[in-house]
Design a protein around this motif. Structure first.
Motif, PDB file in Angstrom:
ATOM      1  N   GLN A   1       0.845  -1.213   0.000  1.00 31.32           N
ATOM      2  CA  GLN A   1       0.000   0.000   0.000  1.00 31.32           C
ATOM      3  C   GLN A   1       0.873   1.253   0.000  1.00 31.32           C
ATOM      4  O   GLN A   1       0.622   2.207  -0.731  1.00 31.32           O
ATOM      5  CB  GLN A   1      -0.893   0.026   1.233  1.00 31.32           C
ATOM      6  N   LEU A   2       1.934   1.236   0.826  1.00 33.93           N
ATOM      7  CA  LEU A   2       2.815   2.412   0.900  1.00 33.93           C
ATOM      8  C   LEU A   2       3.471   2.685  -0.445  1.00 33.93           C
ATOM      9  O   LEU A   2       3.643   3.830  -0.858  1.00 33.93           O
ATOM     10  CB  LEU A   2       3.895   2.211   1.977  1.00 33.93           C
ATOM     11  N   ASP A   3       3.804   1.606  -1.140  1.00 35.86           N
ATOM     12  CA  ASP A   3       4.444   1.734  -2.452  1.00 35.86           C
ATOM     13  C   ASP A   3       3.534   2.506  -3.420  1.00 35.86           C
ATOM     14  O   ASP A   3       3.995   3.329  -4.222  1.00 35.86           O
ATOM     15  CB  ASP A   3       4.731   0.318  -2.966  1.00 35.86           C
ATOM     16  N   GLU A   4       2.219   2.257  -3.296  1.00 40.04           N
ATOM     17  CA  GLU A   4       1.239   2.966  -4.140  1.00 40.04           C
ATOM     18  C   GLU A   4       1.070   4.414  -3.694  1.00 40.04           C
ATOM     19  O   GLU A   4       0.928   5.317  -4.514  1.00 40.04           O
ATOM     20  CB  GLU A   4      -0.149   2.295  -4.026  1.00 40.04           C
ATOM     21  N   ILE A   5       1.068   4.597  -2.383  1.00 41.93           N
ATOM     22  CA  ILE A   5       0.701   5.900  -1.811  1.00 41.93           C
ATOM     23  C   ILE A   5       1.846   6.910  -1.819  1.00 41.93           C
ATOM     24  O   ILE A   5       1.651   8.095  -2.094  1.00 41.93           O
ATOM     25  CB  ILE A   5       0.261   5.703  -0.326  1.00 41.93           C
ATOM     26  N   CYS A   6       3.058   6.437  -1.507  1.00 40.23           N
ATOM     27  CA  CYS A   6       4.157   7.377  -1.174  1.00 40.23           C
ATOM     28  C   CYS A   6       4.847   7.947  -2.403  1.00 40.23           C
ATOM     29  O   CYS A   6       4.808   7.359  -3.488  1.00 40.23           O
ATOM     30  CB  CYS A   6       5.194   6.668  -0.309  1.00 40.23           C
ATOM     31  N   LYS A   7       5.523   9.077  -2.178  1.00 37.48           N
ATOM     32  CA  LYS A   7       6.341   9.690  -3.235  1.00 37.48           C
ATOM     33  C   LYS A   7       7.402   8.680  -3.672  1.00 37.48           C
ATOM     34  O   LYS A   7       7.881   7.904  -2.841  1.00 37.48           O
ATOM     35  CB  LYS A   7       7.071  10.914  -2.668  1.00 37.48           C
ATOM     36  N   PRO A   8       7.819   8.715  -4.948  1.00 39.19           N
ATOM     37  CA  PRO A   8       8.797   7.711  -5.413  1.00 39.19           C
ATOM     38  C   PRO A   8      10.111   7.748  -4.633  1.00 39.19           C
ATOM     39  O   PRO A   8      10.767   6.729  -4.471  1.00 39.19           O
ATOM     40  CB  PRO A   8       9.055   8.087  -6.879  1.00 39.19           C
ATOM     41  N   GLU A   9      10.480   8.925  -4.129  1.00 45.55           N
ATOM     42  CA  GLU A   9      11.777   9.022  -3.443  1.00 45.55           C
ATOM     43  C   GLU A   9      11.678   8.694  -1.947  1.00 45.55           C
ATOM     44  O   GLU A   9      12.705   8.661  -1.248  1.00 45.55           O
ATOM     45  CB  GLU A   9      12.400  10.413  -3.653  1.00 45.55           C
ATOM     46  N   ALA A  10      10.459   8.425  -1.448  1.00 47.65           N
ATOM     47  CA  ALA A  10      10.319   8.191  -0.005  1.00 47.65           C
ATOM     48  C   ALA A  10      11.008   6.895   0.427  1.00 47.65           C
ATOM     49  O   ALA A  10      10.973   5.897  -0.293  1.00 47.65           O
ATOM     50  CB  ALA A  10       8.840   8.130   0.362  1.00 47.65           C
ATOM     51  N   ILE A  11      11.595   6.939   1.614  1.00 51.40           N
ATOM     52  CA  ILE A  11      12.210   5.739   2.201  1.00 51.40           C
ATOM     53  C   ILE A  11      11.145   4.982   2.986  1.00 51.40           C
ATOM     54  O   ILE A  11      10.401   5.583   3.770  1.00 51.40           O
ATOM     55  CB  ILE A  11      13.371   6.132   3.129  1.00 51.40           C
ATOM     56  N   LEU A  12      11.080   3.683   2.762  1.00 54.37           N
ATOM     57  CA  LEU A  12      10.098   2.857   3.469  1.00 54.37           C
ATOM     58  C   LEU A  12      10.853   1.928   4.404  1.00 54.37           C
ATOM     59  O   LEU A  12      11.570   1.024   3.954  1.00 54.37           O
ATOM     60  CB  LEU A  12       9.267   2.052   2.469  1.00 54.37           C
ATOM     61  N   ALA A  13      10.717   2.167   5.708  1.00 49.08           N
ATOM     62  CA  ALA A  13      11.486   1.389   6.682  1.00 49.08           C
ATOM     63  C   ALA A  13      10.564   0.537   7.543  1.00 49.08           C
ATOM     64  O   ALA A  13       9.455   0.951   7.873  1.00 49.08           O
ATOM     65  CB  ALA A  13      12.282   2.347   7.574  1.00 49.08           C
ATOM     66  N   THR A  14      11.047  -0.648   7.903  1.00 49.97           N
ATOM     67  CA  THR A  14      10.299  -1.499   8.834  1.00 49.97           C
ATOM     68  C   THR A  14      11.046  -1.560  10.162  1.00 49.97           C
ATOM     69  O   THR A  14      12.275  -1.633  10.183  1.00 49.97           O
ATOM     70  CB  THR A  14      10.091  -2.924   8.274  1.00 49.97           C
ATOM     71  N   ASN A  15      10.272  -1.544  11.242  1.00 48.61           N
ATOM     72  CA  ASN A  15      10.882  -1.674  12.575  1.00 48.61           C
ATOM     73  C   ASN A  15      10.876  -3.140  13.022  1.00 48.61           C
ATOM     74  O   ASN A  15      10.926  -3.436  14.212  1.00 48.61           O
ATOM     75  CB  ASN A  15      10.096  -0.797  13.565  1.00 48.61           C
ATOM     76  N   THR A  16      10.820  -4.054  12.078  1.00 47.81           N
ATOM     77  CA  THR A  16      10.807  -5.470  12.444  1.00 47.81           C
ATOM     78  C   THR A  16      11.964  -5.826  13.376  1.00 47.81           C
ATOM     79  O   THR A  16      13.071  -5.291  13.243  1.00 47.81           O
ATOM     80  CB  THR A  16      10.868  -6.365  11.183  1.00 47.81           C
ATOM     81  N   SER A  17      11.699  -6.784  14.298  1.00 50.97           N
ATOM     82  CA  SER A  17      12.763  -7.236  15.206  1.00 50.97           C
ATOM     83  C   SER A  17      13.570  -8.369  14.598  1.00 50.97           C
ATOM     84  O   SER A  17      14.657  -8.675  15.080  1.00 50.97           O
ATOM     85  CB  SER A  17      12.166  -7.778  16.500  1.00 50.97           C
ATOM     86  N   THR A  18      13.000  -9.049  13.618  1.00 52.69           N
ATOM     87  CA  THR A  18      13.647 -10.276  13.153  1.00 52.69           C
ATOM     88  C   THR A  18      13.579 -10.478  11.633  1.00 52.69           C
ATOM     89  O   THR A  18      14.392 -11.196  11.073  1.00 52.69           O
ATOM     90  CB  THR A  18      12.941 -11.511  13.768  1.00 52.69           C
ATOM     91  N   MET A  19      12.585  -9.882  10.972  1.00 54.91           N
ATOM     92  CA  MET A  19      12.213 -10.326   9.620  1.00 54.91           C
ATOM     93  C   MET A  19      13.033  -9.685   8.515  1.00 54.91           C
ATOM     94  O   MET A  19      13.835  -8.794   8.752  1.00 54.91           O
ATOM     95  CB  MET A  19      10.728 -10.100   9.407  1.00 54.91           C
ATOM     96  N   SER A  20      12.751 -10.111   7.274  1.00 53.43           N
ATOM     97  CA  SER A  20      13.626  -9.822   6.153  1.00 53.43           C
ATOM     98  C   SER A  20      13.180  -8.588   5.346  1.00 53.43           C
ATOM     99  O   SER A  20      12.150  -8.622   4.661  1.00 53.43           O
ATOM    100  CB  SER A  20      13.610 -11.057   5.240  1.00 53.43           C
ATOM    101  N   PRO A  21      13.970  -7.499   5.380  1.00 49.45           N
ATOM    102  CA  PRO A  21      13.632  -6.370   4.502  1.00 49.45           C
ATOM    103  C   PRO A  21      13.727  -6.744   3.023  1.00 49.45           C
ATOM    104  O   PRO A  21      13.046  -6.145   2.196  1.00 49.45           O
ATOM    105  CB  PRO A  21      14.642  -5.281   4.883  1.00 49.45           C
ATOM    106  N   THR A  22      14.528  -7.774   2.698  1.00 51.84           N
ATOM    107  CA  THR A  22      14.606  -8.228   1.301  1.00 51.84           C
ATOM    108  C   THR A  22      13.248  -8.772   0.862  1.00 51.84           C
ATOM    109  O   THR A  22      12.734  -8.420  -0.212  1.00 51.84           O
ATOM    110  CB  THR A  22      15.662  -9.349   1.155  1.00 51.84           C
ATOM    111  N   GLU A  23      12.669  -9.627   1.721  1.00 48.75           N
ATOM    112  CA  GLU A  23      11.376 -10.243   1.395  1.00 48.75           C
ATOM    113  C   GLU A  23      10.288  -9.170   1.282  1.00 48.75           C
ATOM    114  O   GLU A  23       9.454  -9.211   0.377  1.00 48.75           O
ATOM    115  CB  GLU A  23      11.021 -11.268   2.489  1.00 48.75           C
ATOM    116  N   ILE A  24      10.329  -8.195   2.179  1.00 42.72           N
ATOM    117  CA  ILE A  24       9.319  -7.129   2.153  1.00 42.72           C
ATOM    118  C   ILE A  24       9.540  -6.233   0.926  1.00 42.72           C
ATOM    119  O   ILE A  24       8.613  -5.948   0.165  1.00 42.72           O
ATOM    120  CB  ILE A  24       9.377  -6.305   3.465  1.00 42.72           C
TER     121      ILE A  24
END
Ligand code: NAD
Length: 281
Positions: A102-125
């Motif tokens: 959803q963020l990919d659709e909503i946000c400006k193309p240059e926006a950074i999308l960060a996850t605060n995950t404790s364990t999971m894969s930013p590659t997969e996301i």
């Protein structure tokens, strides 16, 4: 960069929003639950007030932070103008992926999308978005207003530019950053979950009381908090999700302690529910 959005206004989202707000960022805090958002507003305002009373914040920063904060249940309104978005919803991979799509659709193309995950894969996301180069993990620590570290995890396609921008953001919000290559649990959660799990197993086996296990770790090994009080602070439901993910990805050594599973089933979630390894009522 001057506008941020925080998705998920629970334990971590509130602290992350506070860190951005006192550093001059405009912050849009988003949650699907109206009640969670209302509680977040009360909790952040109360923390700002206490910090100001104790002299940690000037009156000017306090007032600017209050003006900088916005609370919004509509994700599009919250994220559309953000330069950086930090997602802090539950530790469930499908939920995180759906939010990033959803963020990919909503946000400006240059926006950074960060996850605060404790364990999971930013590659997969990141792979489920059209901008994996802009996707990164920014792992904050609890309580965010006291803890200096952000563990930054680079996914396979995270760009150098994104990591540099995250370094700048970390400086702006007065945190120290370590850069970690992706592997389940990164550095901190992989280590900390194992210590906590061993403490839970010892407690279950009757090796010592919760108080004495924690005291031994604090006074004997110089840990600032005991592993059981820390698990209560994190939330036992969150800790169980972390253990389940590490068990799945790293193997048997990470099997969640049966007492952790039992407490979560009983609704004993630690500090947030009033009871965990300790009683808070
Ligand atoms: N608790 C900790 O000490 C800690 C420390 C570091 C990282 N983390 C990580 O931070 C993340 C959040 O953990 P937490 O402890 O703050 O969880 P939490 O349960 O306190 O809060 C999660 C919030 O997300 C909201 N939410 C759920 N679905 C949503 C959606 N679709 N859109 C917007 N909001 C939604 C919930 O209503 C809730 O308010 C997890 O990934 C966790 O692993 C937690």
């Amino acid at each position: 960069m001057n506008q941020s959005a925080v998705v998920g206004a629970g334990v971590m989202g509130k602290g992350i929003a506070y860190a951005f707000a006192i550093s001059g960022y405009e912050v849009f805090v988003n949650d699907v639950k109206e009640e969670a958002l209302e509680k977040a507003e009360r909790d952040i305002e109360s923390l700002l007030e206490k910090s100001c009373d104790k002299g940690f914040l000037t009156k000017e920063v306090y007032h600017t932070a209050l003006e900088n904060l916005h609370f919004e249940t509509d994700l599009t309104k919250a994220a559309k103008n953000a330069d950086v978005v930090v997602e802090a919803v539950l530790e469930k991979i499908d939920l995180k992926i759906s939010i990033f799509q959803q963020l990919d659709e909503i946000c400006k193309p240059e926006a950074i999308l960060a996850t605060n995950t404790s364990t999971m894969s930013p590659t997969e996301i990141g792979a489920q978005t059209s901008r994996p180069d802009k996707v990164v993990a920014m792992h904050f620590f609890n309580p965010v207003h006291k803890m200096k570290l952000i563990e930054v995890i680079r996914g396979l396609d995270t760009s150098d530019e994104t990591v540099d921008q995250v370094r700048t953001i970390s400086n702006q919000i007065q945190k120290e950053m370590v850069e970690v290559n992706e592997f389940p649990g990164f550095v901190t959660s992989r280590m900390n979950c194992l210590i906590g799990n061993e403490a839970m197993n010892m407690f279950m086996e009757g090796v010592a009381s919760a108080e004495d296990i924690d005291k031994a770790m604090k006074l004997g090994l110089n840990h600032p908090m005991g592993p059981l009080e820390l698990a209560d602070l994190v939330g036992l439901d969150s800790r169980l999700r972390n253990m389940e993910y590490l068990h799945q990805t790293l193997g048997e050594k990470y099997r969640p302690s049966p007492i952790l599973t039992k407490y979560v089933k009983a609704g004993r979630l630690g500090k947030k529910s009033g009871k965990g390894f300790y009683n808070y009522s």
